[in-house]
Design a protein around this motif. Structure first.
Motif, short mmCIF file in Angstrom:
data_model
loop_
_atom_site.label_atom_id
_atom_site.label_comp_id
_atom_site.label_asym_id
_atom_site.label_seq_id
_atom_site.Cartn_x
_atom_site.Cartn_y
_atom_site.Cartn_z
N SER A 85 63.45 35.48 77.00
CA SER A 85 62.11 35.29 78.20
C SER A 85 60.78 35.95 77.77
O SER A 85 59.67 35.57 77.95
N LEU A 86 60.88 36.83 76.45
CA LEU A 86 59.65 37.33 75.93
C LEU A 86 59.39 37.10 74.34
O LEU A 86 58.17 37.14 74.31
N ALA A 87 60.63 36.67 73.86
CA ALA A 87 60.35 36.44 72.52
C ALA A 87 59.35 35.38 71.88
O ALA A 87 58.63 35.49 71.15
N PRO A 88 59.38 34.49 72.79
CA PRO A 88 58.48 33.31 72.38
C PRO A 88 57.10 33.37 72.60
O PRO A 88 56.29 33.21 71.79
N ALA A 89 56.58 34.38 73.45
CA ALA A 89 55.25 34.74 73.55
C ALA A 89 54.89 35.72 72.25
O ALA A 89 53.89 35.74 71.84
N VAL A 90 55.69 36.46 71.72
CA VAL A 90 55.56 37.42 70.51
C VAL A 90 55.39 36.32 69.38
O VAL A 90 54.43 36.51 68.34
N THR A 91 56.50 35.32 69.15
CA THR A 91 56.26 34.48 68.16
C THR A 91 54.87 33.72 68.08
O THR A 91 54.22 33.62 67.19
N SER A 92 54.40 33.38 69.16
CA SER A 92 53.32 32.41 69.59
C SER A 92 52.03 33.25 69.09
O SER A 92 51.25 32.84 68.35
N PHE A 93 52.12 34.51 69.54
CA PHE A 93 50.96 35.37 69.11
C PHE A 93 50.78 35.64 67.61
O PHE A 93 49.79 35.71 66.88
N LEU A 94 51.97 35.85 67.01
CA LEU A 94 52.05 36.17 65.51
C LEU A 94 51.59 35.01 64.91
O LEU A 94 51.29 35.04 63.61
N SER A 95 52.02 33.81 65.26
CA SER A 95 51.85 32.44 64.45
C SER A 95 50.44 31.83 64.83
O SER A 95 49.81 30.94 63.87
N ALA A 96 49.66 32.30 65.67
CA ALA A 96 48.45 31.78 66.24
C ALA A 96 47.37 31.98 64.99
O ALA A 96 47.59 32.99 64.19
#
Length: 276
Positions: A264-275
Motif C-alpha cells: 500500500s505504501l511502496a508504490p508511492a516511494v518508488t514513484s517519488f524516487l523515480s520521478a
C-alpha cells in the motif's frame, strides 16, 4: 574496495561483513539499476525485518540494507556513539562497498540517521524518504505508556510478547491483531545485543534535527500514519514545514505499515524516487 567474507545470500542478493571504523558491519545488497536506495532500519531491528518492503519496491532497483552496530549480525560498539558519528560510519560503509550517490530511506529511529546522513553528505545523498519518524529528542512524544514498551528489545526475541503489545505500540492494522508484526520480527537471523539496543536508545536521546532541518536541501518524501502511537502525526507536519523540499504523504495506518502492508505504501516511494 575492501570486501570481507561472504556468507550466504540468495539469487539477486549478496550478504557481506564489511569492516567500518574497527567494527564488522553486516550488509545486504540487491543489485539492480539506477541510484541505489539505502534503508536505515528502526531501533533494535535486523535487516531481515525490511524484507517485505524490499520485495514490494521496484524489482529493478539496487537496494542496500545493513545492521547498525549491535543489531542483527553487526558487532556492537564497545562505547556509545552519536548519530553524527553513525552517519560518518554509513558514509565509510558506502565507500567500502564501492557505492557513490544514493537515495536514503529511514524508518522510525532510522529516520534520525537518514536525516543526519543527508545533512552531512549533500552531494552523496540525492533524495530522502522519512517514514514514521520525527526530529529526535525535540519532538512531540508518544504516550509514556507506549514508549515504556520500547525500553527493551523483548519484542524482537519473544514472538508472543510482540504479538501482545503490537496493537498498543504500533497502531494501524496491528490493533486488529499483532501476528503480522510478530511474523516479520521472527524473520531476523540474529537477535542483536542488549548493549547495542542501549546504545541506540542513548544516541536517539542525545540527537535532534530541529534546528538544522532548513539546511537539508534534498527532495524529501515524508510518510506518516494517522494512527501512530510512537510518532504522533504532528511530527510529520513539523518535518514538512521545516524541510525546504518536502512532500507529505499521510496514510490511515500505524507505525510499521510500510513493512506489514508494504504494497500500500511502496508504490508511492518508488514513484517519488523515480520521478525526474
Amino acid at each position: 574496495m575492501t570486501v570481507t567474507e561472504l556468507f550466504g545470500g540468495r539469487d539477486g542478493f549478496e550478504d557481506r561483513v564489511v569492516p567500518v571504523c574497527g567494527l564488522r558491519i553486516r550488509v545486504r545488497i540487491r543489485t539492480g539499476t539506477g541510484v541505489p536506495l539505502v534503508l536505515c532500519n528502526g531501533i533494535g531491528a535486523g535487516l531481515e525485518v525490511l524484507e517485505p518492503l524490499v520485495a514490494a519496491l521496484d524489482p529493478a532497483a539496487t537496494i542496500i540494507s545493513f545492521d547498525v552496530p549491535g543489531t542483527g549480525g553487526s558487532a556492537a560498539s564497545p562505547v556509545p556513539y552519536a548519530i553524527p558519528a553513525l552517519a560518518c560510519g554509513l558514509n565509510r560503509l558506502l565507500d567500502e562497498i564501492g557505492v557513490g550517490a544514493v537515495d536514503v530511506l529511514g524508518l522510525s529511529w532510522g529516520g534520525s540517521l537518514a536525516q543526519q546522513f543527508a545533512l552531512q553528505n549533500p552531494r552523496r545523498c540525492r533524495r530522502l524518504v522519512l517514514v514514521a519518524t520525527g526530529t529526535g529528542a525535540l519532538m512531540i512524544p508518544g504516550h509514556p505508556r507506549v514508549l515504556s514498551k520500547m525500553l527493551t528489545p523483548k519484542r524482537f526475541t519473544d514472538p508472543d510478547y510482540a504479538s501482545a503489545v503490537a496493537g498498543d505500540l504500533y497502531g494501524g492494522a496491528a490493533r486488529r491483531g499483532g501476528d503480522d508484526v510478530a511474523r516479520v520480527f521472527r524473520k531476523q537471523a540474529h537477535a542483536g545485543s542488549r548493549i547495542g539496543y542501549v546504545h541506540q536508545l542513548l544516541a536517539g536521546a542525545m540527537w535532534t534535527s530541529l534546528p538544522v532541518l532548513p539546511l537539508v536541501r534534498q527532495r524529501t518524501l515524508i510518510v506518516a500514519g494517522s494512527d501512530d502511537p510512537i510518532i504522533p502525526l504532528l511530527n510529520a507536519h513539523i518535518l514538512n514545514t521545516l524541510l525546504p523540499h518536502a512532500t507529505l504523504l499521510v496514510h490511515p495506518g500505524g507505525h510499521v505499515d510500510i513493512i506489514t502492508d508494504p504494497k500500500s505504501l511502496a508504490p508511492a516511494v518508488t514513484s517519488f524516487l523515480s520521478a525526474p
